[in-house]
Design a protein around this motif. Sequence first.
Motif, PDB file in Angstrom:
ATOM      1  N   SER A 216      43.980 -18.599  56.945  1.00 22.11           N
ATOM      2  CA  SER A 216      45.204 -18.743  57.720  1.00 22.11           C
ATOM      3  C   SER A 216      46.318 -19.205  56.787  1.00 22.11           C
ATOM      4  O   SER A 216      46.750 -20.358  56.820  1.00 22.11           O
ATOM      5  CB  SER A 216      45.000 -19.760  58.851  1.00 22.11           C
ATOM      6  N   PRO A 217      46.788 -18.298  55.918  1.00 22.84           N
ATOM      7  CA  PRO A 217      47.751 -18.684  54.882  1.00 22.84           C
ATOM      8  C   PRO A 217      49.087 -19.154  55.451  1.00 22.84           C
ATOM      9  O   PRO A 217      49.575 -18.639  56.449  1.00 22.84           O
ATOM     10  CB  PRO A 217      47.917 -17.403  54.056  1.00 22.84           C
ATOM     11  N   LYS A 218      49.640 -20.139  54.762  1.00 27.23           N
ATOM     12  CA  LYS A 218      50.921 -20.702  55.164  1.00 27.23           C
ATOM     13  C   LYS A 218      52.079 -20.071  54.391  1.00 27.23           C
ATOM     14  O   LYS A 218      53.184 -19.926  54.921  1.00 27.23           O
ATOM     15  CB  LYS A 218      50.903 -22.215  54.929  1.00 27.23           C
ATOM     16  N   TYR A 219      51.817 -19.702  53.138  1.00 29.45           N
ATOM     17  CA  TYR A 219      52.884 -19.243  52.255  1.00 29.45           C
ATOM     18  C   TYR A 219      52.801 -17.764  51.875  1.00 29.45           C
ATOM     19  O   TYR A 219      53.793 -17.051  51.935  1.00 29.45           O
ATOM     20  CB  TYR A 219      52.885 -20.074  50.964  1.00 29.45           C
ATOM     21  N   LEU A 220      51.623 -17.338  51.463  1.00 27.59           N
ATOM     22  CA  LEU A 220      51.459 -15.997  50.895  1.00 27.59           C
ATOM     23  C   LEU A 220      50.780 -15.085  51.906  1.00 27.59           C
ATOM     24  O   LEU A 220      49.582 -15.197  52.161  1.00 27.59           O
ATOM     25  CB  LEU A 220      50.648 -16.065  49.600  1.00 27.59           C
ATOM     26  N   HIS A 221      51.569 -14.169  52.481  1.00 26.10           N
ATOM     27  CA  HIS A 221      51.101 -13.352  53.593  1.00 26.10           C
ATOM     28  C   HIS A 221      50.992 -11.874  53.194  1.00 26.10           C
ATOM     29  O   HIS A 221      51.814 -11.361  52.429  1.00 26.10           O
ATOM     30  CB  HIS A 221      52.056 -13.475  54.777  1.00 26.10           C
ATOM     31  N   LEU A 230      56.306 -13.903  50.661  1.00 29.17           N
ATOM     32  CA  LEU A 230      56.189 -15.329  50.399  1.00 29.17           C
ATOM     33  C   LEU A 230      57.146 -16.074  51.320  1.00 29.17           C
ATOM     34  O   LEU A 230      58.337 -15.780  51.364  1.00 29.17           O
ATOM     35  CB  LEU A 230      56.535 -15.650  48.950  1.00 29.17           C
ATOM     36  N   THR A 231      56.616 -17.041  52.066  1.00 28.75           N
ATOM     37  CA  THR A 231      57.433 -17.893  52.918  1.00 28.75           C
ATOM     38  C   THR A 231      57.385 -19.311  52.338  1.00 28.75           C
ATOM     39  O   THR A 231      56.496 -20.102  52.693  1.00 28.75           O
ATOM     40  CB  THR A 231      56.928 -17.891  54.371  1.00 28.75           C
ATOM     41  N   PRO A 232      58.284 -19.638  51.429  1.00 30.40           N
ATOM     42  CA  PRO A 232      58.196 -20.896  50.679  1.00 30.40           C
ATOM     43  C   PRO A 232      58.401 -22.158  51.525  1.00 30.40           C
ATOM     44  O   PRO A 232      58.094 -23.244  51.073  1.00 30.40           O
ATOM     45  CB  PRO A 232      59.291 -20.761  49.628  1.00 30.40           C
ATOM     46  N   PHE A 233      58.911 -21.993  52.742  1.00 31.19           N
ATOM     47  CA  PHE A 233      59.064 -23.151  53.625  1.00 31.19           C
ATOM     48  C   PHE A 233      57.889 -23.268  54.583  1.00 31.19           C
ATOM     49  O   PHE A 233      57.879 -24.113  55.486  1.00 31.19           O
ATOM     50  CB  PHE A 233      60.378 -23.035  54.424  1.00 31.19           C
ATOM     51  N   GLY A 234      56.898 -22.389  54.412  1.00 35.06           N
ATOM     52  CA  GLY A 234      55.739 -22.393  55.296  1.00 35.06           C
ATOM     53  C   GLY A 234      55.996 -21.572  56.539  1.00 35.06           C
ATOM     54  O   GLY A 234      57.134 -21.230  56.870  1.00 35.06           O
ATOM     55  N   GLU A 235      54.897 -21.208  57.196  1.00 33.08           N
ATOM     56  CA  GLU A 235      55.045 -20.390  58.403  1.00 33.08           C
ATOM     57  C   GLU A 235      53.941 -20.730  59.379  1.00 33.08           C
ATOM     58  O   GLU A 235      52.806 -20.982  58.992  1.00 33.08           O
ATOM     59  CB  GLU A 235      54.957 -18.908  58.009  1.00 33.08           C
TER      60      GLU A 235
END
Length: 235
Positions: A216-221, A230-235
């Motif tokens: 369940s990645p937060k940054y690298l999707h 890349l969502t550098p603020f998290g998702e």
Amino acid sequence: MIEKKRILIVDDDPEVRELLEFDIASSGYFVDTAVDGMDGLNKALNNKYDLILLDVMMPKMNGFDVCKNIRQAKINVPILMLTAKGTIGDKTNGFESGADDYLVKPFDVQEVLLRIRVLLRRFQPQVETVNSDEILEVGEIEIQPDTLECIILNKKVKLTPTEFEILYCLMQHFNKPVTLATLLDEVWGYGSDEDVRMVRVHVGGLRNKIEFDTKSPKYLHTVTNVGYKLTPFGE
């Protein structure tokens, strides 16, 4: 005077080894050779090289194990595997062992020289892309080019040069899908359909390092049928 780049050729086939040694040396590189896996590992651990060409099927130690040992020793020299083992599984094993590129025998020496030039150029990110003392920060992600380290929420991880280049590319396009073709072009400098697996393996390695939960990645999707985001603020 510019110092010659040092290249180590590890191959138990004397004809292949001598052919590569002649053509690579003729192209302006300093060349050292090793005749089997153990010899190659010893030289890689005790000398400084700018690039290693590594066969897979060799006596005493196969190329996959040589590559793993080099990476476990925290040596980030680019490794190009040259081998007759060309199945998807073999290539995956090579990349997961820490190889940066893979060519299947029989190969064209000019293609080998091209890959060498690209790898040598790519493995100098602080020269080609950013200043070595510059810290890049986007959202919760920070990368330090001089040490090839990534810091996320006080978690510090060491990146390989390939992982650094991938992350740097994704940070340049953060919150936007980056296609596989774009990654191949910006990170490797060339690409074909068969190189897609190479990208996926290296992205997988990067994800294992920067995510707390890879399922369940937060940054690298993964963006289906496109590439990665890349969502550098998290998702």
